[in-house]
Design an enzyme around this catalytic site. Structure first.
Site, PDB file in Angstrom:
ATOM      1  N   ASP A   1       0.851  -1.193   0.000  1.00 55.56           N
ATOM      2  CA  ASP A   1       0.000   0.000   0.000  1.00 55.56           C
ATOM      3  C   ASP A   1       0.887   1.243   0.000  1.00 55.56           C
ATOM      4  O   ASP A   1       2.045   1.183   0.431  1.00 55.56           O
ATOM      5  CB  ASP A   1      -0.854   0.030   1.281  1.00 55.56           C
ATOM      6  CG  ASP A   1      -2.086  -0.864   1.188  1.00 55.56           C
ATOM      7  OD1 ASP A   1      -2.370  -1.392   0.109  1.00 55.56           O
ATOM      8  OD2 ASP A   1      -2.759  -1.023   2.227  1.00 55.56           O
TER       9      ASP A   1
ATOM     10  N   ARG B   1      -1.003  -0.659  -8.757  1.00 53.40           N
ATOM     11  CA  ARG B   1      -2.358  -0.198  -8.438  1.00 53.40           C
ATOM     12  C   ARG B   1      -2.385   1.336  -8.532  1.00 53.40           C
ATOM     13  O   ARG B   1      -1.572   2.008  -7.907  1.00 53.40           O
ATOM     14  CB  ARG B   1      -2.735  -0.608  -7.008  1.00 53.40           C
ATOM     15  CG  ARG B   1      -4.082  -0.056  -6.551  1.00 53.40           C
ATOM     16  CD  ARG B   1      -4.280  -0.183  -5.042  1.00 53.40           C
ATOM     17  NE  ARG B   1      -4.222  -1.561  -4.590  1.00 53.40           N
ATOM     18  CZ  ARG B   1      -3.938  -1.904  -3.329  1.00 53.40           C
ATOM     19  NH1 ARG B   1      -3.687  -0.983  -2.417  1.00 53.40           N
ATOM     20  NH2 ARG B   1      -3.905  -3.172  -2.984  1.00 53.40           N
TER      21      ARG B   1
END
Ligand SMILES: Cc1cc2nc3c(=O)[nH]c(=O)nc-3n(C[C@H](O)[C@H](O)[C@H](O)COP(=O)(O)OP(=O)(O)OC[C@H]3O[C@@H](n4cnc5c(N)ncnc54)[C@H](O)[C@@H]3O)c2cc1C
Length: 311
Positions: A137, A187
Site C-alpha cells: 500500500d 495499483r
C-alpha cells in the site's frame, strides 16, 4: 473538495480520538459495513464468500504508524498466518495481501527502513510459498520514496510484488512511466491522505485529470495495471482506454474497497473483468474508517449514531 475532508483526515491521525472511538465493537453498524471482522478466520471467510461470487480479494490486516517493534512483529505473524489459512482453504488463486509498511516498522527510529524491508521480505516469502502475491500500500507522500525504494529491493527476489501510486501527487505520472514495465503490477488510486499543495493537486478535477493521464501511461505500457477506484467516470474511461490500447480482460484488473459499490463489483466481474475487492480486517480500523468517512461525509451521521447508541 468537501469541507469535512480536511478535519476528518486530521482526526484520522489523532491518537486521543482514536482511543475514544476504538472502544466501539467492530460490529457497530458503519464499521461493519467496511470491515468484515477482526480475526484471520473472519478474513478467510469473507474471502471465500467473495470468491464464490467470482471476485478476487486482497486482504489488509489493519494497522499503521507503529513505533513498537513487537507490534510490527505481531503484524508480520498475522500475515504469515492468514496466508497459511488461505492456502489451506484453497483460496490463494483468488486472494493476495496488501501491506502498509508503516505497520511493519517503517517508522521505527534509525532502523525503520531496514526493519520494514526485512519484515516485508518475510511476508513476500510466505505469500510465494502459499502461491500468491503481496502489494505494498502507499501511505502519505513523506513515505513515497522509502516505499518505492523498498519495492525495488523486494522486486529483486519477488518481482511479482505490487506497487501503489496515487494520482493526487504531482510526481505520480513520472512514477507511472518508471513502473510501466513488463511484469510490474501497479495499483493506481486517487490517494486517501491529506497532502500539501506543493506536492499534491488540491482540486478534485485536477486529481481526476491526473488519474486519466496515469491510466494512459499504465494501460499503454507493458505492466499489469490495477485500476482502483469507485468513480463511475474513471471506470468507464479505463474500460475504453483498455480497448484502445488492445488490452484484453486478464491483462489488467479493477479494484474496489469492501462494502463500497458491491453491485458494481459484481457487474464488472459478471461481464468478464477481473475485479478485486480490498478487504481490511482486524481491530485497528480507526484510521481506515476515518479516511473512508472523509471520502463520503454523508456517512458521518450513521457513524455518530453508532457511537451514541453504544453508550
Ligand atoms: C482497492 C483500493 C486500494 C486502495 N489503496 C490505497 C493506497 O494504498 N493508498 C491510498 O492513498 N489510497 C488507497 N485507496 C483509496 C483511494 O486513494 C481513494 O481514497 C478512494 O478509492 C476514493 O477514491 P475514488 O477513486 O473511489 O473516487 P472518489 O472521487 O472518492 O469517489 C467517486 C465516486 O465513487 C463513489 N464512492 C466513493 N466512496 C464511496 C463510499 N464510501 N461509499 C459509496 N460510494 C462511494 C461515489 O459515487 C463517488 O462519487 C485505495 C482504493 C481502492 C479502491
Amino acid at each position: 473538495m468537501s469541507l469535512l475532508r480536511q478535519p476528518l483526515l486530521l482526526l484520522a491521525r489523532s491518537g486521543q480520538v482514536k482511543k475514544l472511538v476504538s472502544t466501539m465493537p467492530v460490529s457497530a453498524g458503519i464499521v461493519r459495513s467496511y470491515v468484515p471482522g477482526e480475526t484471520n478466520e473472519s478474513a478467510a471467510d469473507a474471502t471465500a464468500a467473495l470468491a464464490e461470487d467470482g471476485l478476487l480479494v486482497t486482504l489488509d490486516f489493519l494497522g499503521e504508524d507503529t513505533l513498537d517493534a513487537e507490534q510490527a512483529d505481531a503484524t508480520v505473524a498475522a500475515y504469515v498466518d492468514v496466508l497459511k489459512q488461505l492456502s489451506a482453504r484453497g483460496l490463494t488463486r483468488s486472494a493476495e495481501v496488501s501491506v502498509k509498511l508503516s505497520a511493519i516498522g517503517q517508522f521505527l527510529p534509525e532502523v525503520g527502513h531496514k526493519t520494514a524491508l526485512e519484515n516485508a521480505r518475510t511476508i513476500c516469502r510466505a505469500a510465494r510459498n502459499a502461491g500468491t502475491t503481496v502489494t505494498l500500500d502507499m501511505e502519505d507522500h513523506t513515505t513515497t520514496d522509502s516505499t518505492l525504494s523498498i519495492l525495488r529491493e523486494l522486486r529483486k527476489d519477488f518481482p511479482e510484488t505490487g506497487a501503489v501510486l496515487q494520482a493526487m501527487l504531482h510526481r505520480t505520472e513520472a512514477d507511472c512511466r518508471a513502473l510501466a514495465h513488463e511484469g510490474s503490477r501497479v495499483r493506481l488510486c486517487k490517494g486517501a491522505y491529506l497532502e500539501p499543495e506543493d506536492v499534491a493537486f488540491q482540486d478534485r478535477l485536477d486529481v481526476d485529470r491526473s488519474y486519466v493521464r496515469c491510466l494512459k501511461v499504465l494501460l499503454a505500457g507493458e505492466g499489469y495495471p490495477m485500476i482502483a477506484t469507485h468513480d463511475p467516470r474513471m471506470v468507464e474511461i479505463a474500460s475504453s482506454l483498455a480497448s484502445r490500447y488492445g488490452r484484453t480482460p486478464g491483462t489488467y484488473e479493477f479494484q474496489m474497497l469492501y462494502g463500497i459499490r458491491p453491485e458494481e463489483q459484481r457487474r464488472l466481474a459478471g461481464k468478464g473483468e477481473r475485479m478485486r475487492v480490498y478487504v481490511p480486517y482486524g481491530t485497528e480500523w480507526y484510521g481506515y474508517l476515518m479516511r473512508r468517512l472523509a471520502e463520503r461525509p454523508q456517512n458521518l451521521s450513521f457513524f455518530v449514531r453508532s457511537l451514541i447508541s453504544k453508550k
